[in-house]
Design a protein around this motif. Structure first.
Motif, PDB file in Angstrom:
ATOM      1  N   PRO A  65       0.901  -1.508  -0.525  1.00 41.53           N
ATOM      2  CA  PRO A  65      -0.086  -0.179   0.290  1.00 41.53           C
ATOM      3  C   PRO A  65       0.971   1.249  -0.135  1.00 41.53           C
ATOM      4  N   THR A  66       0.607   2.139  -0.894  1.00 43.93           N
ATOM      5  CA  THR A  66       1.209   3.204  -1.238  1.00 43.93           C
ATOM      6  C   THR A  66       0.703   4.539  -0.857  1.00 43.93           C
ATOM      7  N   ALA A  67       0.982   5.662  -0.195  1.00 45.13           N
ATOM      8  CA  ALA A  67       0.657   7.098  -0.160  1.00 45.13           C
ATOM      9  C   ALA A  67       0.970   7.869  -1.200  1.00 45.13           C
ATOM     10  N   ILE A  68       0.302   8.625  -1.643  1.00 42.88           N
ATOM     11  CA  ILE A  68       1.183   9.913  -2.427  1.00 42.88           C
ATOM     12  C   ILE A  68       0.858  11.090  -1.471  1.00 42.88           C
ATOM     13  N   TYR A  69       2.576  12.096  -1.277  1.00 38.83           N
ATOM     14  CA  TYR A  69       2.577  12.663  -0.626  1.00 38.83           C
ATOM     15  C   TYR A  69       3.116  14.098  -2.010  1.00 38.83           C
ATOM     16  N   ALA A  70       2.177  15.643  -1.659  1.00 39.65           N
ATOM     17  CA  ALA A  70       2.818  15.737  -3.810  1.00 39.65           C
ATOM     18  C   ALA A  70       2.104  18.052  -2.999  1.00 39.65           C
ATOM     19  N   GLN A  71       2.530  17.979  -1.453  1.00 40.62           N
ATOM     20  CA  GLN A  71       2.452  19.482  -1.265  1.00 40.62           C
ATOM     21  C   GLN A  71       4.088  19.673  -1.495  1.00 40.62           C
TER      22      GLN A  71
END
Length: 390
Positions: A65-71
């Motif tokens: 499971p992979t989350a995204i951080y795009a800030q």
């Protein structure tokens, strides 16, 4: 060699899985590095694209499971790193996938550094032995996935961030910041707009050119820089002309990694001038390097003239001299629609004093082949604003 369907794995300076389609290796690479819940760090422009959702889905299907951080800002801020550290810790993540251009990769590397530290980020600025303050055991592993062909951050042991207190670009360094594995897939760079392709490609050129001119004795870096410049000369115009030319994109992806490998030898006044422009005015780093390039070359001429003869010979330029290299740089910039003056980047003469002071304070100033002081920077910025090389 046609690289449109060529795949290979290199181990220099780190493990690089190069070739079209290599993004398919991402789940296996994450597992090899002991990741079970990676955090994918990217920028807002990429976050909604199929390449990101495809990578996340491939990991999910593999039980990762992979989350995204795009800030992530175009010129990364301390707050970008701090926000990513919070997301990493709150989500119980155990590794970082730094996926995108230089901003995303630098932010991802800084997040991976900071998740296990108790000191603030600015304690690790690349000065003296600051890097020894790092608790290396707390660093998270990083997979780097470049989607542009300029910064070369995928093969670097440092990362750039804008310091909030001073609005200065700072370089954070630790040997462990070198990503463990790079997935270098030229298909991920297809379709990058022509202007961005030109700007990041000129960034790769600036890395190779400044590294080659740096006064430190490092023949290995010189050889890499020379070949990197040859690749840029041959393939950047093609990559700009056709966003779907996978062969040109592949060669430029290699050139970018070569530039960052070579610049362990040093950079110089091009980058020292560019950093304050990006920090204070938000100008694109590669574009700014491209604009100031001939002005810095002209300033450095007394110290690099012999080197330019050899470079002109390697690139098969006429005449084989400093003038030949300068003519080539100017023609390449013209071909790629690079502005000749800094004024095109919304910078004015009223900005010169602050820019010159910050440029002199930049650590790369000390690596320039010719000594450069604040008065020199004032003159260089003024010439670049007026478009006057002489």
């Amino acid at each position: 060699m046609n690289l449109s369907d060529f795949q290979v794995t290199w181990n220099f300076p780190t493990s690089i899985r190069f070739g079209p389609g290599r993004i398919r290796d991402l789940p296996a690479v994450c597992r090899e590095l002991g990741m079970s819940r990676p955090l994918l760090v990217t920028d807002p422009g990429l976050a909604g694209l199929p390449m990101i959702s495809g990578a996340v889905e491939a990991n999910r299907a593999a039980g990762l499971p992979t989350a995204i951080y795009a800030q992530v800002h175009g010129n990364p801020l301390e707050a970008d790193v701090a926000g990513g550290v919070d997301v990493f810790r709150d989500g119980g993540h155990d590794g970082v996938i730094a996926f995108g251009g230089g901003s995303a990769m630098d932010t991802g590397k800084n997040i991976a550094l900071m998740v296990g530290q108790t000191r603030p980020l600015m304690d690790f600025i690349d000065e003296g032995d600051n890097w020894t303050r790092v608790d290396a055991a707390g660093m998270a592993p990083v997979v780097a996935v470049p989607t542009t062909s300029g910064t070369g951050s995928e093969v670097g042991r440092s990362a750039v961030v804008t310091e909030s207190a001073t609005t200065r670009k700072r370089v954070i360094f630790h040997p462990g910041m070198l990503p463990a594995v790079v997935i270098s897939d030229p298909e991920l760079t297809l379709g990058l707009p022509a202007d961005l392709t030109a700007w990041v490609g000129m960034d790769a050129l600036s890395h190779c050119l400044e590294a080659y001119c740096a006064p430190m004795y490092h023949p290995m870096a010189d050889g890499i820089a020379l070949e990197g410049m040859r690749l840029v000369a041959r393939w950047l115009p093609r990559a700009v002309a056709d966003g779907g030319d996978v062969e040109a994109r592949a060669h430029m992806l290699i050139a970018a990694s070569m530039g960052a490998t070579a610049f362990q030898k040093g950079l110089g006044a091009m980058h020292a001038m560019s950093h304050p422009c990006s920090a204070h005015h938000g100008s694109h780093h590669g574009l700014t390097n491209a604009v100031v390039m001939p002005y810095v070359l002209n300033f450095n001429r007394p110290a690099i003239e012999d080197r330019m003869v050899d470079l002109a010979r390697w690139l098969d330029l006429t005449p084989r001299s400093f003038a030949g290299v300068m003519d080539w740089v100017l023609e390449l910039r013209n071909q790629l629609a690079i502005p000749h003056a800094l004024s095109a980047l919304k910078i004015g003469h009223g900005d010169v004093e602050r820019l010159a002071i910050d440029a002199e304070a930049d650590p790369l100033t000390g690596l320039n082949p010719r000594p450069v002081a604040v008065d020199d920077y004032r003159a260089l910025y003024a010439r670049a604003l007026d478009g006057q090389l002489g």
